[in-house]
Scaffold this motif. Structure first.
Motif, short mmCIF file in Angstrom:
data_model
loop_
_atom_site.label_atom_id
_atom_site.label_comp_id
_atom_site.label_asym_id
_atom_site.label_seq_id
_atom_site.Cartn_x
_atom_site.Cartn_y
_atom_site.Cartn_z
N VAL A 163 0.84 -1.19 0.00
CA VAL A 163 0.00 0.00 0.00
C VAL A 163 0.88 1.25 0.00
CG1 VAL A 163 -1.59 1.40 1.38
CG2 VAL A 163 -2.01 -1.04 1.07
N LEU A 164 0.61 2.14 -0.96
CA LEU A 164 1.34 3.40 -1.06
C LEU A 164 0.34 4.56 -1.12
CD1 LEU A 164 3.95 2.39 -3.80
CD2 LEU A 164 4.28 2.41 -1.31
N ILE A 165 0.73 5.69 -0.49
CA ILE A 165 -0.12 6.87 -0.41
C ILE A 165 0.61 8.06 -1.04
CG2 ILE A 165 -1.39 8.41 1.15
CD1 ILE A 165 -2.40 5.58 1.19
N GLU A 166 -0.14 8.97 -1.66
CA GLU A 166 0.46 10.19 -2.19
C GLU A 166 1.09 10.99 -1.05
OE1 GLU A 166 0.92 11.16 -5.15
OE2 GLU A 166 -0.48 10.05 -6.42
N ARG A 167 2.38 11.32 -1.21
CA ARG A 167 3.12 11.97 -0.13
C ARG A 167 2.50 13.30 0.27
NH1 ARG A 167 9.44 13.00 -0.93
NH2 ARG A 167 9.46 10.73 -0.58
N GLY A 168 2.08 14.11 -0.71
CA GLY A 168 1.54 15.43 -0.38
C GLY A 168 0.30 15.35 0.48
N PHE A 169 -0.62 14.43 0.14
CA PHE A 169 -1.85 14.28 0.92
C PHE A 169 -1.54 13.76 2.32
CE2 PHE A 169 -3.76 13.25 -3.46
CZ PHE A 169 -3.82 14.60 -3.76
N LEU A 170 -0.62 12.81 2.39
CA LEU A 170 -0.24 12.26 3.69
C LEU A 170 0.38 13.34 4.57
CD1 LEU A 170 -0.09 9.65 5.38
CD2 LEU A 170 2.22 9.33 4.48
N HIS A 221 -13.87 17.98 -1.38
CA HIS A 221 -13.70 18.30 -2.80
C HIS A 221 -12.22 18.48 -3.11
CE1 HIS A 221 -13.21 21.58 -5.90
NE2 HIS A 221 -13.93 20.71 -6.59
N SER A 222 -11.74 17.87 -4.21
CA SER A 222 -10.37 18.02 -4.65
C SER A 222 -9.41 17.50 -3.58
CB SER A 222 -10.11 19.49 -5.02
OG SER A 222 -8.89 19.64 -5.70
N LEU A 223 -8.51 18.34 -3.09
CA LEU A 223 -7.64 17.94 -1.97
C LEU A 223 -8.49 17.43 -0.82
CD1 LEU A 223 -5.06 17.89 -0.19
CD2 LEU A 223 -5.46 20.32 0.26
N GLY A 224 -9.63 18.08 -0.56
CA GLY A 224 -10.51 17.66 0.52
C GLY A 224 -11.07 16.26 0.30
N THR A 229 -10.93 10.54 1.87
CA THR A 229 -10.70 9.12 1.63
C THR A 229 -9.61 8.58 2.55
OG1 THR A 229 -11.33 9.44 -0.69
CG2 THR A 229 -10.13 7.43 -0.14
N LEU A 230 -8.53 9.33 2.68
CA LEU A 230 -7.42 8.89 3.53
C LEU A 230 -7.85 8.80 4.98
CD1 LEU A 230 -4.48 8.19 4.05
CD2 LEU A 230 -3.94 10.64 3.97
N SER A 231 -8.55 9.81 5.47
CA SER A 231 -8.96 9.81 6.88
C SER A 231 -10.04 8.77 7.15
CB SER A 231 -9.43 11.21 7.31
OG SER A 231 -10.47 11.69 6.48
N ALA A 232 -10.92 8.50 6.16
CA ALA A 232 -11.92 7.45 6.34
C ALA A 232 -11.24 6.10 6.50
CB ALA A 232 -12.88 7.43 5.15
N TYR A 233 -10.23 5.86 5.68
CA TYR A 233 -9.47 4.62 5.79
C TYR A 233 -8.79 4.53 7.16
CZ TYR A 233 -5.69 1.28 5.06
OH TYR A 233 -4.83 0.23 5.19
N ASP A 234 -8.20 5.62 7.58
CA ASP A 234 -7.52 5.67 8.88
C ASP A 234 -8.49 5.37 10.02
OD1 ASP A 234 -5.69 6.17 10.90
OD2 ASP A 234 -5.77 8.35 10.69
N ILE A 235 -9.65 6.02 9.99
CA ILE A 235 -10.63 5.84 11.06
C ILE A 235 -11.19 4.42 11.06
CG2 ILE A 235 -12.93 6.53 11.87
CD1 ILE A 235 -10.64 8.48 12.56
#
Length: 380
Positions: A163-170, A221-224, A229-235
């Motif tokens: 699993v890899l995540i976009e660095r900027g979003f992380l 929206h967009s970055l949001g 998505t990232l925070s939903a996965y985390d939670i």
């Protein structure tokens, strides 16, 4: 982001509000799990059922509120924060009837929804620092940890292999910033992730007896949308580690989301049960969840060479409002088309709506008892 010009307008586009009635559709409180993606929205998207459209628009409005309430003026003493306090936010932003505070508290709204709903809404890119992070299109592995209440120690939970995540979003999600606690409180180093996780943990504890009728919804929206998505996965990962919490539905309503991670990330999101409905204007690679392409076929919209306008959240909500099905013409359902021009210039001139009309009254200055105009301190 991917933005594209509009095609030719269809001659049979519907300009009047849709005549479709809701008299025969089931009550939301009876089908909310389906609306939240329990069955991946099978049979609900094409044509789109009114309940789902209404809920998607409502969540989109909450994401738009994050833009409208954000103080992005570099000269402001409250730069980077919200214009209004948590207590006054919905009232000041014209959404006093939303039924929400940080969590849905209105009894009538809870009955309508069929459950108590926690919503986490993320705004898109607004600051120069965020634009820089957006451009860091590099996939990286990561790990996140959660504090064990029994031992008081942090327990690390690795993403699944590959699993890899976009660095900027992380980075946007996990980097710490100075955060003030209270109107005159001390400042501490804390990440956005810490704030989200701790608040959701608190709310789940408060409403633990309502576990069978509790949902967590992320929108943005967009970055949001990427952060949603990232925070939903985390939670959801966190909930899976806690007894009896894993059954809480976690759903994402994402608008114009860029790629968040690789295919292994998308697979893992599906495995742990996060439901993602993405509203897009083009098919993209490596995306998670279910995709709904929206037609750029609104007769309200003019042709323009400014492609950036087509990434606008209000345009997405306008197109969603007129969406019936993949092969159906635009059918206006009544959402105020003037909202499209809040921060762009897309409406046809005949509607006489000025471009970029949304602005803060007096740029935040308030006239005090002494007759002087000053910018008030951040409210609590």
């Amino acid at each position: 982001m991917a933005v594209f010009p509009l095609p030719q307008l269809e001659d049979n586009a519907v300009l009047l509000p849709s005549s479709q009635t809701n008299s025969t559709q089931p009550q939301l409180c009876d089908v909310w799990r389906d609306i939240q993606g329990a069955h991946n929205w099978n049979g609900l998207l094409d044509p789109m059922v009114p309940n789902l459209k209404a809920e998607a628009l409502r969540y989109g409005n909450l994401a738009q509120l994050c833009y409208d309430a954000f103080d992005g003026k570099s000269y402001s003493k409250n730069y980077g924060t919200c214009y209004h306090s948590k207590r006054d936010l919905f009232n000041k932003m014209g959404m006093s009837e939303s039924g929400y505070q940080v969590i849905c508290t209105d009894p009538n709204e809870i009955r309508r929804l069929g459950r108590r709903d926690i919503v986490i809404a993320w705004r898109g890119t607004q600051t120069a620092e965020e634009w820089i992070e957006d451009l860091r299109d590099i996939l990286v592995p990561t790990r996140l940890s959660y504090r064990c209440k029994r031992t008081g120690k942090n327990q690390e939970h690795h993403f699944a292999d590959g699993v890899l995540i976009e660095r900027g979003f992380l980075s946007c999600y996990t980097s710490t910033v100075r955060h003030r606690q209270g109107a005159a409180g001390a400042t501490v180093n804390i990440s956005t992730r810490d704030l989200v996780v701790s608040e959701i943990e608190r709310l789940i504890q408060v409403y633990e007896k309502e576990m069978d009728n509790l949902s967590i919804t992320f929108t943005g929206h967009s970055l949001g949308a990427a952060l949603a998505t990232l925070s939903a996965y985390d939670i959801k990962q966190m909930l899976c580690t806690k007894h009896n919490f894993h059954q809480i539905p976690v759903t994402v309503f994402a608008f114009a989301s860029p790629r968040v991670g690789n295919l292994a990330f998308a697979k893992r999101v599906e495995e742990i049960g996060v439901k993602v409905l993405r509203f897009v204007n083009k098919r993209d690679l490596f995306h998670v969840g279910v995709e709904l392409p929206l037609h750029n076929n609104s007769p309200f919209i003019q042709h323009t060479h400014n492609l950036a306008y087509f990434h606008n959240l209000e345009l997405y909500l306008h197109l969603l409002d007129g969406y019936v099905g993949s092969k159906q013409p635009f059918s206006w359902s009544g959402r105020d088309h003037a909202l499209v021009n809040k921060s762009c210039d897309l409406l046809r001139e005949k509607y006489e709506i000025p471009p970029k009309w949304w602005q803060e009254q007096n740029k935040g200055l308030v006239k005090g008892p002494d007759g002087k105009w000053t910018q008030p301190s951040e409210e609590e």
